[in-house]
Motif scaffolding. Sequence first.
Motif, short mmCIF file in Angstrom:
data_model
loop_
_atom_site.label_atom_id
_atom_site.label_comp_id
_atom_site.label_asym_id
_atom_site.label_seq_id
_atom_site.Cartn_x
_atom_site.Cartn_y
_atom_site.Cartn_z
N GLN A 91 54.22 46.73 49.57
CA GLN A 91 53.11 47.67 49.39
C GLN A 91 52.68 47.76 47.92
OE1 GLN A 91 51.16 49.08 51.61
NE2 GLN A 91 52.35 47.89 53.08
N THR A 92 53.56 47.33 47.03
CA THR A 92 53.30 47.50 45.60
C THR A 92 52.16 46.62 45.10
OG1 THR A 92 55.02 45.89 45.23
CG2 THR A 92 55.63 48.18 44.96
N LYS A 93 51.84 45.57 45.86
CA LYS A 93 50.82 44.66 45.36
C LYS A 93 49.41 45.18 45.66
CE LYS A 93 53.83 40.84 44.74
NZ LYS A 93 54.72 39.92 45.45
N GLY A 127 45.36 40.40 35.95
CA GLY A 127 46.13 41.62 36.16
C GLY A 127 45.27 42.74 36.74
N HIS A 128 45.91 43.80 37.17
CA HIS A 128 45.18 44.95 37.68
C HIS A 128 44.28 45.51 36.57
CE1 HIS A 128 44.22 48.39 40.07
NE2 HIS A 128 44.73 49.22 39.18
N LEU A 129 43.03 45.73 36.91
CA LEU A 129 42.04 46.13 35.90
C LEU A 129 41.51 47.52 36.23
CD1 LEU A 129 40.24 45.38 33.46
CD2 LEU A 129 38.77 44.11 35.05
N GLN A 130 41.60 48.42 35.26
CA GLN A 130 41.07 49.77 35.48
C GLN A 130 39.59 49.78 35.12
OE1 GLN A 130 43.98 51.62 32.93
NE2 GLN A 130 44.78 52.78 34.68
N ARG A 131 38.85 50.63 35.81
CA ARG A 131 37.40 50.61 35.60
C ARG A 131 37.00 50.95 34.17
NH1 ARG A 131 35.18 54.44 39.49
NH2 ARG A 131 37.34 55.09 39.57
N ASN A 132 37.78 51.83 33.54
CA ASN A 132 37.39 52.19 32.17
C ASN A 132 37.71 51.10 31.14
OD1 ASN A 132 40.13 52.44 32.03
ND2 ASN A 132 40.16 54.59 31.41
N LYS A 133 38.32 50.02 31.59
CA LYS A 133 38.62 48.91 30.67
C LYS A 133 37.68 47.72 30.92
CE LYS A 133 42.57 50.77 29.10
NZ LYS A 133 43.84 50.53 29.79
N VAL A 134 36.84 47.84 31.92
CA VAL A 134 36.00 46.70 32.32
C VAL A 134 35.11 46.24 31.16
CG1 VAL A 134 33.99 46.08 33.75
CG2 VAL A 134 36.01 47.10 34.80
N ARG A 135 34.46 47.22 30.53
CA ARG A 135 33.50 46.85 29.50
C ARG A 135 34.14 46.02 28.39
NH1 ARG A 135 27.88 47.90 27.89
NH2 ARG A 135 27.86 47.16 25.75
N SER A 136 35.32 46.44 27.94
CA SER A 136 35.96 45.72 26.83
C SER A 136 36.33 44.30 27.24
CB SER A 136 37.19 46.48 26.32
OG SER A 136 38.11 46.66 27.36
N VAL A 137 36.72 44.12 28.48
CA VAL A 137 37.06 42.76 28.95
C VAL A 137 35.79 41.90 29.02
CG1 VAL A 137 37.88 41.43 30.94
CG2 VAL A 137 39.18 43.41 30.15
N LEU A 138 34.70 42.50 29.48
CA LEU A 138 33.45 41.73 29.62
C LEU A 138 32.84 41.38 28.27
CD1 LEU A 138 31.67 43.39 32.65
CD2 LEU A 138 33.23 41.46 32.60
N GLU A 139 33.21 42.13 27.24
CA GLU A 139 32.68 41.81 25.91
C GLU A 139 33.31 40.56 25.32
OE1 GLU A 139 31.11 46.24 24.51
OE2 GLU A 139 33.17 45.61 24.04
N THR A 140 34.39 40.09 25.92
CA THR A 140 34.98 38.81 25.50
C THR A 140 34.34 37.71 26.35
OG1 THR A 140 36.70 38.78 27.21
CG2 THR A 140 37.20 40.00 25.19
N MET A 162 41.74 35.53 45.85
CA MET A 162 43.03 35.39 45.16
C MET A 162 44.07 36.19 45.93
SD MET A 162 45.20 37.39 43.08
CE MET A 162 45.65 37.66 41.37
N GLY A 163 45.31 35.70 45.92
CA GLY A 163 46.36 36.47 46.56
C GLY A 163 47.73 36.17 45.97
N MET A 164 48.61 37.13 46.13
CA MET A 164 50.02 36.97 45.73
C MET A 164 50.87 37.12 46.97
SD MET A 164 50.19 39.32 42.34
CE MET A 164 51.77 38.84 41.66
N ALA A 165 51.66 36.11 47.25
CA ALA A 165 52.53 36.16 48.43
C ALA A 165 53.71 37.08 48.17
CB ALA A 165 53.01 34.76 48.76
N THR A 166 54.41 37.42 49.23
CA THR A 166 55.65 38.18 49.11
C THR A 166 56.62 37.44 48.19
OG1 THR A 166 55.34 39.01 51.35
CG2 THR A 166 57.57 39.13 50.46
#
Length: 224
Positions: free
Chosen positions: A123-125, A70-83, A154-158
Amino acid sequence: MSVNQKAFLSINKEISQSGVKLIAVSKTKPNEDILELYRLGQRDFGENYVQEYLLKASQLPKDIRWHFIGHLQRNKVRSVLETNVYLIHSVDSLRLLREIDKQSGNLGKITNCLLQVHIASEQTKFGFGAEELETVFDNLVLESLVHVRICGLMGMATNTDNEETLQREFGMLCRLRDKFSQKYKEIQELSMGMSHDYPIAISNGSTMVRVGSLIFGQRDYGPK
Ligand SMILES: *Cc1c(COP(=O)(O)O)cnc(C)c1O
């Protein structure tokens, strides 16, 4: 129980015959559903939302390979990397890539990433534009980032059933991967294909498909 075991077993068989990895996308689905597939041998699961992912990663078996898609915000990166996140598919900007590199360095690890490319007409992707991607590779940015390993695209098609559109978008992503893999040998993976379009993605060279609703049933985003 909403898991469609029959669908899972047949997709699993079909996909493993073509040498493609099946990622079961379990966002919004309860732990019991994940465990049901786990008992059938599935180990690769995909999650989109950080809070939900962190909870599941802490509660579920440690040998699950978690794919953050999913879309990842920079301020959440650390918590994801700790897993023990196995692969981040959704790196959609250079700023995010740099943050993952920095935090991985702080944690003394190397994180496997895919660069998300914007191939859809919507445009939303999220994702890099094809030109933007060129500059990332051209400026040798990657060589300065030593705590990330870019394994592919990685990509998501229309969101359409129009086969021509899907062929064109998946084909484009495959050609981009081929091009960059000549320069960077580690760029091999091609994460593309979801419940409604994975056969077309596979015929265009996908190496991993992300299938959710076909296996787990429709998602309910309403209040719990
Ligand atoms: C939800 C999601 C999927 C799975 O979608 P389905 O249509 O349920 O198979 C795949 N990839 C991403 C990035 C997703 O957000």
